[in-house]
Design a protein around this motif. Structure first.
Motif, PDB file in Angstrom:
ATOM      1  N   PHE A  64      28.715  68.554  22.924  1.00  0.00           N
ATOM      2  CA  PHE A  64      27.882  68.048  24.011  1.00  0.00           C
ATOM      3  C   PHE A  64      27.904  68.993  25.205  1.00  0.00           C
ATOM      4  O   PHE A  64      26.862  69.391  25.724  1.00  0.00           O
ATOM      5  N   PHE A  65      29.091  69.368  25.649  1.00  0.00           N
ATOM      6  CA  PHE A  65      29.202  70.203  26.839  1.00  0.00           C
ATOM      7  C   PHE A  65      28.752  71.644  26.576  1.00  0.00           C
ATOM      8  O   PHE A  65      28.233  72.299  27.475  1.00  0.00           O
ATOM      9  N   VAL A  66      28.916  72.140  25.358  1.00  0.00           N
ATOM     10  CA  VAL A  66      28.391  73.461  25.018  1.00  0.00           C
ATOM     11  C   VAL A  66      26.864  73.421  25.033  1.00  0.00           C
ATOM     12  O   VAL A  66      26.213  74.335  25.537  1.00  0.00           O
ATOM     13  N   GLU A  67      26.274  72.359  24.506  1.00  0.00           N
ATOM     14  CA  GLU A  67      24.812  72.222  24.546  1.00  0.00           C
ATOM     15  C   GLU A  67      24.316  72.125  25.980  1.00  0.00           C
ATOM     16  O   GLU A  67      23.244  72.633  26.310  1.00  0.00           O
ATOM     17  N   LEU A  68      25.095  71.516  26.849  1.00  0.00           N
ATOM     18  CA  LEU A  68      24.744  71.444  28.265  1.00  0.00           C
ATOM     19  C   LEU A  68      24.705  72.829  28.886  1.00  0.00           C
ATOM     20  O   LEU A  68      23.973  73.080  29.828  1.00  0.00           O
ATOM     21  N   GLY A  69      25.469  73.769  28.329  1.00  0.00           N
ATOM     22  CA  GLY A  69      25.486  75.134  28.849  1.00  0.00           C
ATOM     23  C   GLY A  69      26.862  75.637  29.208  1.00  0.00           C
ATOM     24  O   GLY A  69      27.015  76.765  29.675  1.00  0.00           O
ATOM     25  N   MET A  70      27.890  74.793  28.994  1.00  0.00           N
ATOM     26  CA  MET A  70      29.249  75.247  29.260  1.00  0.00           C
ATOM     27  C   MET A  70      29.726  76.123  28.104  1.00  0.00           C
ATOM     28  O   MET A  70      29.158  76.093  27.015  1.00  0.00           O
ATOM     29  N   ASP A 142      16.447  73.206  34.483  1.00  0.00           N
ATOM     30  CA  ASP A 142      15.336  72.364  34.047  1.00  0.00           C
ATOM     31  C   ASP A 142      15.903  71.035  33.557  1.00  0.00           C
ATOM     32  O   ASP A 142      16.430  70.948  32.446  1.00  0.00           O
ATOM     33  N   ILE A 143      15.790  70.015  34.369  1.00  0.00           N
ATOM     34  CA  ILE A 143      16.429  68.733  34.072  1.00  0.00           C
ATOM     35  C   ILE A 143      15.828  68.066  32.841  1.00  0.00           C
ATOM     36  O   ILE A 143      16.555  67.516  32.019  1.00  0.00           O
ATOM     37  N   GLU A 144      14.512  68.115  32.683  1.00  0.00           N
ATOM     38  CA  GLU A 144      13.878  67.465  31.535  1.00  0.00           C
ATOM     39  C   GLU A 144      14.277  68.143  30.232  1.00  0.00           C
ATOM     40  O   GLU A 144      14.568  67.478  29.237  1.00  0.00           O
ATOM     41  N   ALA A 148      16.518  66.481  27.158  1.00  0.00           N
ATOM     42  CA  ALA A 148      15.996  66.525  25.781  1.00  0.00           C
ATOM     43  C   ALA A 148      16.989  67.191  24.835  1.00  0.00           C
ATOM     44  O   ALA A 148      17.183  66.730  23.706  1.00  0.00           O
ATOM     45  N   ARG A 149      17.644  68.268  25.265  1.00  0.00           N
ATOM     46  CA  ARG A 149      18.618  68.957  24.415  1.00  0.00           C
ATOM     47  C   ARG A 149      19.877  68.128  24.188  1.00  0.00           C
ATOM     48  O   ARG A 149      20.534  68.255  23.156  1.00  0.00           O
ATOM     49  N   GLY A 154      23.810  62.324  21.633  1.00  0.00           N
ATOM     50  CA  GLY A 154      24.131  60.962  22.051  1.00  0.00           C
ATOM     51  C   GLY A 154      23.862  60.643  23.501  1.00  0.00           C
ATOM     52  O   GLY A 154      24.150  59.539  23.955  1.00  0.00           O
ATOM     53  N   ALA A 155      23.310  61.563  24.253  1.00  0.00           N
ATOM     54  CA  ALA A 155      23.057  61.316  25.675  1.00  0.00           C
ATOM     55  C   ALA A 155      21.945  60.291  25.859  1.00  0.00           C
ATOM     56  O   ALA A 155      20.924  60.333  25.175  1.00  0.00           O
TER      57      ALA A 155
END
Length: 188
Positions: A64-70, A142-144, A148-149, A154-155
């Motif tokens: 999850f956090f890697v997909e967020l960009g971490m 880009d919040i949208e 979506a990502r 599960g977000a």
């Protein structure tokens, strides 16, 4: 005992740091003077190293956090007397992962306890106004797109994407383990 991933050379937040930093005036060369003098103040912290979050599914939280960009900084297994003393628990065996923001200034320590057993603090869909730590906020481009990502991980939006004046788009979403994650996109 601290066991480190063999491919990982330095694990931010696990190395011990001084607990007191002397705020020293600089001399004419711009360097700090080496000793505390009368009237100088002792500061209790140097920086915030990380925020810790206990999870049941460590791999899902990392994803999850890697997909967020971490970025995954490293994984380790923590156990032994120092872990027991630090946490006030007996028989600590814990897998941890450190993820950091791309700028390297902020970190989350994700922890999965193997022992002692994890204690559930109630429902994972707790409202935003509950006492205690309730969210971690990230600035995004880009919040949208970010929402979506994260949905396949599960977000779920807690409310909706809201506009604050002509400054920001903001939202809260519930991530793994019910963690509320705030997202803010600065409007140009």
């Amino acid at each position: 005992m601290l066991r480190r991933d063999p491919d990982f050379s330095e694990f931010g937040g696990l190395t011990m740091s001084r607990t007191c930093h002397w705020l020293r005036p600089r001399d004419s060369s711009g360097h700090h003077r080496p000793h505390k003098e009368e009237g100088e103040t002792c500061m209790a912290i140097q920086r915030m190293d990380n925020v810790g979050i206990v999870v049941e599914d460590l791999d899902a939280a990392i994803a999850f956090f890697v997909e967020l960009g971490m970025e995954l900084e490293g994984r380790a297994e923590v156990e032994g007397l120092f872990a027991d003393q630090c946490t006030g628990l007996d028989g600590v065996r814990c897998d941890i992962a450190m993820v950091r923001t791309p700028d390297g200034h902020s970190r989350l320590e994700l922890a999965k306890y193997r022992s002692p057993a994890v204690i559930s603090a109630g429902p994972r869909n707790r409202p935003h106004n509950i006492l205690g730590t309730h969210r971690v906020m990230f600035a995004v481009d880009d919040i949208e797109d970010t929402v979506a990502r994260l949905r396949p991980h599960g977000a779920e939006l807690v409310g909706e994407i809201a506009r604050f004046e002509d400054s920001y788009l903001l939202c809260y979403l519930r991530g793994p383990e019910g963690i509320i994650v705030g997202l803010a996109e600065q409007l140009r």
